[in-house]
Design a protein around this motif. Structure first.
Motif, short mmCIF file in Angstrom:
data_model
loop_
_atom_site.label_atom_id
_atom_site.label_comp_id
_atom_site.label_asym_id
_atom_site.label_seq_id
_atom_site.Cartn_x
_atom_site.Cartn_y
_atom_site.Cartn_z
N SER A 165 0.81 -1.22 0.00
CA SER A 165 0.00 0.00 0.00
C SER A 165 0.85 1.27 0.00
O SER A 165 1.75 1.43 0.81
N ASP A 166 0.53 2.20 -0.91
CA ASP A 166 1.13 3.54 -0.87
C ASP A 166 0.47 4.40 0.19
O ASP A 166 1.14 5.14 0.91
N MET A 167 -0.83 4.31 0.29
CA MET A 167 -1.58 5.09 1.27
C MET A 167 -1.06 4.82 2.68
O MET A 167 -0.92 5.74 3.49
N ALA A 168 -0.77 3.56 2.98
CA ALA A 168 -0.32 3.19 4.32
C ALA A 168 1.01 3.84 4.67
O ALA A 168 1.26 4.18 5.83
N VAL A 169 1.89 4.02 3.68
CA VAL A 169 3.19 4.64 3.94
C VAL A 169 2.98 6.10 4.38
O VAL A 169 3.62 6.56 5.32
N ALA A 170 2.08 6.80 3.70
CA ALA A 170 1.81 8.18 4.08
C ALA A 170 1.15 8.27 5.45
O ALA A 170 1.48 9.14 6.26
N LEU A 171 0.20 7.38 5.73
CA LEU A 171 -0.46 7.38 7.04
C LEU A 171 0.55 7.10 8.16
O LEU A 171 0.43 7.65 9.26
N ALA A 172 1.53 6.26 7.88
CA ALA A 172 2.57 5.98 8.87
C ALA A 172 3.40 7.23 9.14
O ALA A 172 3.71 7.56 10.29
N ALA A 173 3.80 7.93 8.08
CA ALA A 173 4.60 9.13 8.24
C ALA A 173 3.82 10.23 8.97
O ALA A 173 4.39 11.00 9.75
N LEU A 174 2.53 10.30 8.72
CA LEU A 174 1.69 11.31 9.38
C LEU A 174 1.34 10.93 10.81
O LEU A 174 0.75 11.75 11.54
#
Length: 331
Positions: free
Chosen positions: A163-172
């Motif tokens: 997932s790409d979305m999950a990487v951003a949610l992790a960083a946020l």
């Protein structure tokens, strides 16, 4: 595809009860990953619970000054939502880097981070796979493993999370809102996914009768200095070999806060807060970025075909940090 039964539920409580009454059942909303897996007999749920009627399809302010993303909002509607684009452009950028427009129109926020690995051997039922059949072995370790993990692996599994979305949610540092037969709970997004360890068949820390109802984004969205860098074999419609989500808070040329998450390198979005702290109160320069990249990849291990990912990830981190420092001027 094997035969299955289907039920449609109207509220979260009914959804949880339905799963509890059918222990091998699965929730279905967009179905963009589940149906693929069912077609090739990797997953064979005898019963599906349609949750598309649940009241989880809004994006609204949360109590912490951030945004709450409903689990049934589509990826497309999330990426193009005015408040997401304005306050969390890193998330919008990451979502739009994934899949195709057609899939983003169907895929939901709740389902996207729960998609299964894209490991060749997981999809090939003729080969051993501990994730598919615990105890059968990991074909990837001594097989074709170019797309596989270099961090957080075990002798039982070297699959990556797609997932790409999950990487951003992790960083946020988003929060995951969960409901189950024991009530509601909140989980740090970094604690949602698991490393393979001895139980690679378990992708997440969700309990069997739980459902994600949404995500809470913090007030700090890094809307001025951010980037999502995705390195892949094709320009579009390909999973990341390495991806990097970066959010920075700058005071002039000094870094006050740095958040970084890697995709395509582990069984979950990869965070290393200790390495991130190396940038705190440090000036923006390439040498500092290289030091962080080395720290982030400490302990990385290749398995032959994917050895190149270690150096690729280091260079991607440096490039992403450089891009993030320039975002403010380009906004």
């Amino acid at each position: 595809m094997n035969p299955f039964t289907l039920s449609k539920v109207a509220n979260v409580a009914s959804a949880v009860n339905e799963i509890a009454n059918h222990p091998k059942a699965k929730f279905i909303a967009g179905g963009t990953n589940l149906l693929d897996l069912m077609k090739v007999n990797v997953m064979r749920p005898p019963h599906l619970v349609d949750i598309t009627s649940l009241a989880l399809n809004t994006i609204e302010e949360n109590s912490e000054g951030g945004l709450r993303l409903g689990a049934l909002v589509t990826n497309a509607d999330t990426a193009y939502h005015p408040e997401v684009k304005k306050r969390y452009p890193l998330l919008s950028q990451a979502i739009l880097a994934g899949a195709s427009a057609q899939l983003r129109n169907m895929a939901t926020n709740g389902g996207n981070p729960l998609q299964r690995t894209r490991c060749y051997y997981f999809y090939d039922t003729a080969t051993p796979c501990n994730k598919r059949e615990p105890g059968s072995g990991c074909s990837a370790i001594h097989g074709i493993n170019r797309i596989h993990a270099i961090l957080g692996t075990s002798e039982h599994c070297i699959a990556t999370h797609p997932s790409d979305m999950a990487v951003a949610l992790a960083a946020l540092e988003a929060k995951v809102l969960i409901s189950g037969n024991n009530g509601e709970r909140i989980l740090n997004f970094s604690d949602l996914h698991r490393l393979p360890g001895n139980t690679p068949e378990r992708d997440t820390n969700l309990e069997p009768y739980e459902i994600i109802t949404g995500y809470d984004l913090p007030a700090q969205g890094f809307h001025q200095n951010y980037t999502y860098l995705k390195i892949r074999d094709r320009e579009s419609y390909a999973f990341a070999l390495v991806s990097v989500a970066v959010g920075l808070e700058l005071d002039g040329d000094v870094i006050k806060t740095a958040r970084i998450a890697l995709g395509g390198v582990a069984h979950k979005p990869w965070r290393n807060p200790e390495a991130e702290n190396l940038l705190q109160q440090q000036p923006v320069n390439r040498e500092n970025f290289k030091k962080l990249a080395e720290a982030y990849l400490q302990g990385a291990q290749g398995y032959g075909h994917n050895n190149f990912k270690i150096e690729l990830a280091k260079r991607a981190i440096v490039r992403a940090l450089e891009q993030a420092t320039q975002t403010q001027a380009n906004a």
